[in-house]
Each structure stands twice: as structure tokens, then as C-alpha cells.
Design a protein around this motif. Structure first.
Motif, PDB file in Angstrom:
ATOM      1  N   ALA A 171       0.827  -1.208   0.000  1.00 39.48           N
ATOM      2  CA  ALA A 171       0.000   0.000   0.000  1.00 39.48           C
ATOM      3  C   ALA A 171       0.861   1.257   0.000  1.00 39.48           C
ATOM      4  N   THR A 172       1.935   1.232   0.765  1.00 36.30           N
ATOM      5  CA  THR A 172       2.831   2.384   0.808  1.00 36.30           C
ATOM      6  C   THR A 172       3.472   2.607  -0.560  1.00 36.30           C
ATOM      7  N   LYS A 173       3.938   1.535  -1.190  1.00 36.56           N
ATOM      8  CA  LYS A 173       4.531   1.658  -2.528  1.00 36.56           C
ATOM      9  C   LYS A 173       3.522   2.194  -3.540  1.00 36.56           C
ATOM     10  N   SER A 174       2.252   1.829  -3.373  1.00 32.45           N
ATOM     11  CA  SER A 174       1.239   2.256  -4.342  1.00 32.45           C
ATOM     12  C   SER A 174       0.977   3.755  -4.317  1.00 32.45           C
ATOM     13  N   ILE A 175       1.270   4.421  -3.195  1.00 33.94           N
ATOM     14  CA  ILE A 175       1.028   5.864  -3.133  1.00 33.94           C
ATOM     15  C   ILE A 175       2.260   6.695  -3.445  1.00 33.94           C
ATOM     16  N   VAL A 176       3.429   6.057  -3.549  1.00 33.97           N
ATOM     17  CA  VAL A 176       4.679   6.797  -3.785  1.00 33.97           C
ATOM     18  C   VAL A 176       4.568   7.776  -4.965  1.00 33.97           C
ATOM     19  N   PRO A 177       3.991   7.382  -6.100  1.00 29.95           N
ATOM     20  CA  PRO A 177       3.926   8.338  -7.215  1.00 29.95           C
ATOM     21  C   PRO A 177       3.044   9.566  -6.952  1.00 29.95           C
ATOM     22  N   TYR A 178       2.236   9.520  -5.913  1.00 28.77           N
ATOM     23  CA  TYR A 178       1.251  10.569  -5.665  1.00 28.77           C
ATOM     24  C   TYR A 178       1.568  11.440  -4.451  1.00 28.77           C
ATOM     25  N   VAL A 179       2.451  10.972  -3.588  1.00 28.45           N
ATOM     26  CA  VAL A 179       2.778  11.699  -2.358  1.00 28.45           C
ATOM     27  C   VAL A 179       3.717  12.857  -2.685  1.00 28.45           C
ATOM     28  N   ARG A 180       3.408  14.007  -2.097  1.00 32.53           N
ATOM     29  CA  ARG A 180       4.237  15.200  -2.266  1.00 32.53           C
ATOM     30  C   ARG A 180       4.670  15.700  -0.900  1.00 32.53           C
ATOM     31  N   LYS A 181       5.737  16.466  -0.879  1.00 35.07           N
ATOM     32  CA  LYS A 181       6.219  17.045   0.374  1.00 35.07           C
ATOM     33  C   LYS A 181       5.081  17.824   1.021  1.00 35.07           C
ATOM     34  N   GLY A 182       4.887  17.600   2.320  1.00 37.34           N
ATOM     35  CA  GLY A 182       3.826  18.270   3.056  1.00 37.34           C
ATOM     36  C   GLY A 182       2.551  17.465   3.181  1.00 37.34           C
ATOM     37  N   ASN A 183       2.435  16.352   2.427  1.00 39.29           N
ATOM     38  CA  ASN A 183       1.265  15.485   2.556  1.00 39.29           C
ATOM     39  C   ASN A 183       1.310  14.738   3.882  1.00 39.29           C
ATOM     40  N   LEU A 184       0.159  14.328   4.341  1.00 43.27           N
ATOM     41  CA  LEU A 184       0.039  13.538   5.558  1.00 43.27           C
ATOM     42  C   LEU A 184      -0.249  12.097   5.170  1.00 43.27           C
ATOM     43  N   VAL A 185       0.522  11.159   5.720  1.00 42.51           N
ATOM     44  CA  VAL A 185       0.295   9.733   5.496  1.00 42.51           C
ATOM     45  C   VAL A 185       0.028   9.099   6.861  1.00 42.51           C
ATOM     46  N   VAL A 186      -1.129   8.450   6.983  1.00 42.68           N
ATOM     47  CA  VAL A 186      -1.551   7.840   8.238  1.00 42.68           C
ATOM     48  C   VAL A 186      -1.625   6.327   8.037  1.00 42.68           C
ATOM     49  N   LEU A 187      -1.072   5.569   8.975  1.00 44.33           N
ATOM     50  CA  LEU A 187      -1.198   4.113   8.961  1.00 44.33           C
ATOM     51  C   LEU A 187      -2.225   3.728  10.009  1.00 44.33           C
ATOM     52  N   GLU A 188      -3.317   3.113   9.565  1.00 49.73           N
ATOM     53  CA  GLU A 188      -4.385   2.666  10.465  1.00 49.73           C
ATOM     54  C   GLU A 188      -4.386   1.145  10.388  1.00 49.73           C
ATOM     55  N   SER A 189      -3.515   0.534  11.152  1.00 50.65           N
ATOM     56  CA  SER A 189      -3.392  -0.910  11.161  1.00 50.65           C
ATOM     57  C   SER A 189      -2.674  -1.315  12.443  1.00 50.65           C
ATOM     58  N   THR A 190      -2.988  -2.467  12.941  1.00 55.65           N
ATOM     59  CA  THR A 190      -2.317  -2.950  14.141  1.00 55.65           C
ATOM     60  C   THR A 190      -0.981  -3.547  13.724  1.00 55.65           C
ATOM     61  N   VAL A 191       0.085  -2.820  14.027  1.00 53.82           N
ATOM     62  CA  VAL A 191       1.429  -3.219  13.597  1.00 53.82           C
ATOM     63  C   VAL A 191       2.409  -3.061  14.752  1.00 53.82           C
ATOM     64  N   PRO A 192       3.569  -3.689  14.638  1.00 58.87           N
ATOM     65  CA  PRO A 192       4.577  -3.544  15.691  1.00 58.87           C
ATOM     66  C   PRO A 192       5.113  -2.109  15.756  1.00 58.87           C
ATOM     67  N   PRO A 193       5.647  -1.735  16.920  1.00 57.34           N
ATOM     68  CA  PRO A 193       6.285  -0.420  17.033  1.00 57.34           C
ATOM     69  C   PRO A 193       7.367  -0.255  15.961  1.00 57.34           C
ATOM     70  N   ARG A 194       7.542   0.963  15.523  1.00 61.19           N
ATOM     71  CA  ARG A 194       8.558   1.376  14.553  1.00 61.19           C
ATOM     72  C   ARG A 194       8.254   0.948  13.121  1.00 61.19           C
ATOM     73  N   THR A 195       7.059   0.423  12.861  1.00 57.52           N
ATOM     74  CA  THR A 195       6.720   0.040  11.491  1.00 57.52           C
ATOM     75  C   THR A 195       6.763   1.252  10.566  1.00 57.52           C
ATOM     76  N   VAL A 196       6.256   2.368  11.020  1.00 60.30           N
ATOM     77  CA  VAL A 196       6.279   3.574  10.182  1.00 60.30           C
ATOM     78  C   VAL A 196       7.724   3.981   9.904  1.00 60.30           C
ATOM     79  N   GLU A 197       8.521   4.060  10.947  1.00 61.33           N
ATOM     80  CA  GLU A 197       9.912   4.501  10.793  1.00 61.33           C
ATOM     81  C   GLU A 197      10.762   3.527   9.987  1.00 61.33           C
TER      82      GLU A 197
END
Length: 112
Positions: A76-102
Motif C-alpha cells: 500500500a505504501t509503494k502504491s502511493i509513492v507516485p502521488y505523495v508530495r512534500k507536506g502530505n500527511l500519510v496515516v497508517l491505520e493498522s495494528t502493527v509492531p512499534p517502529r513500522t512507520v519509521e
């Protein structure tokens, strides 16, 4: 209201929503879906598009070794790469281990 574009890889779910048919049960959701689609403020497809905010809500099943399977998060993250611009907000709403975002999402998003 704001413009919302929903994305799902499940073509059947997308077609149902486009036809104002729900594939899940939630009290009051049918009326809200009808209103959102009729207003033109909600669209849905199988492909992302440019936006100010991206919300990734995907499953994170457990592997046999009891670790989280983050394949859906990565895809899902790879699928938005072409559309994300500096200043956009990306939120992960999923039960995942700590540091998954980082450790998983940010390296992928840096490609944007």
C-alpha cells in the motif's frame, strides 16, 4: 465537506461501492455512502490519485512464527509513492509492531 478518494485492490468491492452497494454491515453506513456519492465528494477506484492526506488501512496478519506480516503495509505504501508530495500527511491505520512507520514506511516514502 472535503473530497475523498477511496482505493481498494478488491475490484468487486470497488464496483459495489460505486453502485452504492455495501460489502460490509455498519449501522447508518448505507445512508452516509449514498449521501457522499450523490454529493460528488466521495469517489472510489483501484488506483490512488494525488491528495493531501493518505490513510493506509490494511490487514497485518500474523505469520506462523508470530511476527507481523507487513506485506500489505509495504504494498500500500509503494502504491502511493507516485502521488505523495512534500507536506502530505500519510496515516497508517493498522495494528502493527512499534517502529513500522519509521522502519518500513518512511524508507519507501522517501522515494517520493
Amino acid at each position: 465537506g472535503i473530497q475523498v478518494h477511496g482505493v481498494d485492490i478488491n475490484e468487486k468491492a470497488v464496483k459495489m461501492i460505486q453502485q452504492k452497494q455495501l460489502h460490509i454491515e455498519e449501522p447508518g453506513l448505507q445512508e452516509r455512502l449514498n449521501k457522499a456519492i450523490d454529493s460528488g465528494k466521495f469517489t472510489v477506484s483501484t488506483q490512488p490519485e494525488e491528495a493531501d492526506v493518505f490513510i493506509i488501512a490494511v490487514p497485518s496478519p500474523i505469520n506462523e512464527d508470530k511476527t507481523a506480516n507487513l506485506d500489505y503495509v509495504r504494498a500500500a505504501t509503494k502504491s502511493i509513492v507516485p502521488y505523495v508530495r512534500k507536506g502530505n500527511l500519510v496515516v497508517l491505520e493498522s495494528t502493527v509492531p512499534p517502529r513500522t512507520v519509521e522502519d518500513v514506511m518512511i524508507p519507501i516514502l522517501r522515494e517520493a
